[in-house]
Design a protein around this motif. Structure first.
Motif, mmCIF file in Angstrom:
data_model
loop_
_atom_site.group_PDB
_atom_site.id
_atom_site.type_symbol
_atom_site.label_atom_id
_atom_site.label_comp_id
_atom_site.label_asym_id
_atom_site.label_seq_id
_atom_site.Cartn_x
_atom_site.Cartn_y
_atom_site.Cartn_z
ATOM 1 N N GLY A 137 -12.318 0.245 9.592
ATOM 2 C CA GLY A 137 -13.742 0.494 9.415
ATOM 3 C C GLY A 137 -14.460 -0.685 8.780
ATOM 4 O O GLY A 137 -15.513 -1.101 9.252
ATOM 5 N N LEU A 138 -13.879 -1.241 7.719
ATOM 6 C CA LEU A 138 -14.531 -2.355 7.029
ATOM 7 C C LEU A 138 -14.584 -3.610 7.891
ATOM 8 O O LEU A 138 -15.595 -4.307 7.924
ATOM 9 C CB LEU A 138 -13.808 -2.700 5.728
ATOM 10 C CG LEU A 138 -13.802 -1.677 4.614
ATOM 11 C CD1 LEU A 138 -13.205 -2.302 3.359
ATOM 12 C CD2 LEU A 138 -15.164 -1.115 4.326
ATOM 13 N N ALA B 229 -4.780 1.292 7.082
ATOM 14 C CA ALA B 229 -5.210 0.691 8.350
ATOM 15 C C ALA B 229 -6.515 1.326 8.827
ATOM 16 O O ALA B 229 -7.407 0.620 9.316
ATOM 17 C CB ALA B 229 -4.127 0.833 9.409
ATOM 18 N N ARG B 230 -6.659 2.624 8.675
ATOM 19 C CA ARG B 230 -7.925 3.276 9.057
ATOM 20 C C ARG B 230 -9.071 2.763 8.181
ATOM 21 O O ARG B 230 -10.165 2.483 8.661
ATOM 22 C CB ARG B 230 -7.809 4.796 8.961
ATOM 23 C CG ARG B 230 -7.049 5.416 10.120
ATOM 24 C CD ARG B 230 -7.179 6.928 10.159
ATOM 25 N NE ARG B 230 -6.617 7.591 8.992
ATOM 26 C CZ ARG B 230 -5.332 7.910 8.859
ATOM 27 N NH1 ARG B 230 -4.468 7.641 9.815
ATOM 28 N NH2 ARG B 230 -4.909 8.526 7.772
ATOM 29 N N VAL C 5 0.835 -1.197 0.000
ATOM 30 C CA VAL C 5 0.000 0.000 0.000
ATOM 31 C C VAL C 5 0.871 1.248 0.000
ATOM 32 O O VAL C 5 2.035 1.206 0.392
ATOM 33 C CB VAL C 5 -0.960 0.011 1.213
ATOM 34 C CG1 VAL C 5 -1.912 -1.188 1.163
ATOM 35 C CG2 VAL C 5 -0.200 0.033 2.520
ATOM 36 N N THR C 6 0.294 2.363 -0.420
ATOM 37 C CA THR C 6 1.026 3.628 -0.438
ATOM 38 C C THR C 6 1.283 4.147 0.961
ATOM 39 O O THR C 6 2.374 4.593 1.283
ATOM 40 C CB THR C 6 0.239 4.676 -1.255
ATOM 41 O OG1 THR C 6 0.045 4.164 -2.568
ATOM 42 C CG2 THR C 6 0.979 5.988 -1.320
ATOM 43 N N ASP C 7 0.271 4.076 1.819
ATOM 44 C CA ASP C 7 0.376 4.601 3.184
ATOM 45 C C ASP C 7 -0.313 3.634 4.149
ATOM 46 O O ASP C 7 -1.547 3.617 4.233
ATOM 47 C CB ASP C 7 -0.278 5.984 3.258
ATOM 48 C CG ASP C 7 -0.085 6.664 4.596
ATOM 49 O OD1 ASP C 7 0.110 5.978 5.616
ATOM 50 O OD2 ASP C 7 -0.143 7.903 4.627
ATOM 51 N N ASP D 42 5.193 2.067 8.437
ATOM 52 C CA ASP D 42 5.590 1.172 7.352
ATOM 53 C C ASP D 42 4.804 -0.123 7.276
ATOM 54 O O ASP D 42 4.935 -0.870 6.307
ATOM 55 C CB ASP D 42 7.079 0.833 7.467
ATOM 56 C CG ASP D 42 7.946 2.056 7.233
ATOM 57 O OD1 ASP D 42 7.611 2.852 6.329
ATOM 58 O OD2 ASP D 42 8.936 2.229 7.955
ATOM 59 N N ARG D 43 3.982 -0.413 8.306
ATOM 60 C CA ARG D 43 3.279 -1.702 8.326
ATOM 61 C C ARG D 43 2.103 -1.640 9.277
ATOM 62 O O ARG D 43 2.155 -0.989 10.320
ATOM 63 C CB ARG D 43 4.231 -2.794 8.798
ATOM 64 C CG ARG D 43 3.598 -4.161 8.862
ATOM 65 C CD ARG D 43 4.636 -5.210 9.233
ATOM 66 N NE ARG D 43 4.043 -6.529 9.184
ATOM 67 C CZ ARG D 43 4.012 -7.356 10.206
ATOM 68 N NH1 ARG D 43 4.536 -7.029 11.351
ATOM 69 N NH2 ARG D 43 3.455 -8.547 10.072
ATOM 70 N N ALA D 44 1.035 -2.342 8.899
ATOM 71 C CA ALA D 44 -0.099 -2.558 9.800
ATOM 72 C C ALA D 44 -0.492 -4.023 9.670
ATOM 73 O O ALA D 44 -0.437 -4.596 8.582
ATOM 74 C CB ALA D 44 -1.265 -1.649 9.441
#
Length: 124
Positions: free
Chosen positions: A23-24, A18-19, A11-13, A35-37
């Motif tokens: 939610g989903l 993660a946000r 992912v880009t960010d 750098d990671r979630a």
């Protein structure tokens, strides 16, 4: 052969992603940083979001989210729509059941579906 149940998305960010996934999925990551979630899902699978090393590489993955029954698919569609998921294909009846396709902020395709019992030779 050894099988893995973990899902890795570049992912880009990772913080923004993660946000979105919090939610989903209605859960918080067990690990989160710039750098990671990392999410551990109810099934025991891990969803890991890693910062994309090369911004020019825009690979897109598809992640499946199986649900129990057509009503659950329709409920997930409304919930995900309300939470900002971009819906690419609205809920529809398909050969083996009902499903829809959404997109995350990085373009990864999220396919939500429920198999219909007795169709395609698979029990729901």
């Amino acid at each position: 052969m050894t099988e893995t149940d973990d899902i890795l998305l570049n992912v880009t960010d990772p913080e923004v992603s993660a946000r979105f996934y919090s939610g989903l999925l209605r859960c918080l990551p067990v690990e989160a940083g710039p750098d990671r979630a990392l999410f551990v899902l109810g099934s025991g699978r891990a969803l890991s979001l890693w910062r994309r090393v090369d911004a020019r590489l825009e690979e897109v993955c598809e992640v499946d989210f199986p649900l129990d029954g057509a009503a659950a698919v329709d409920e997930a569609h409304m919930d995900w729509w309300d939470r900002g998921a971009r819906i690419l294909l609205p809920p529809m009846d398909m050969g083996c059941g009902r499903g829809f396709v959404a997109r995350d902020p990085d373009g990864h395709r999220l396919r939500v579906f429920a198999r219909t019992e007795g169709r395609c030779g698979v029990a729901a």
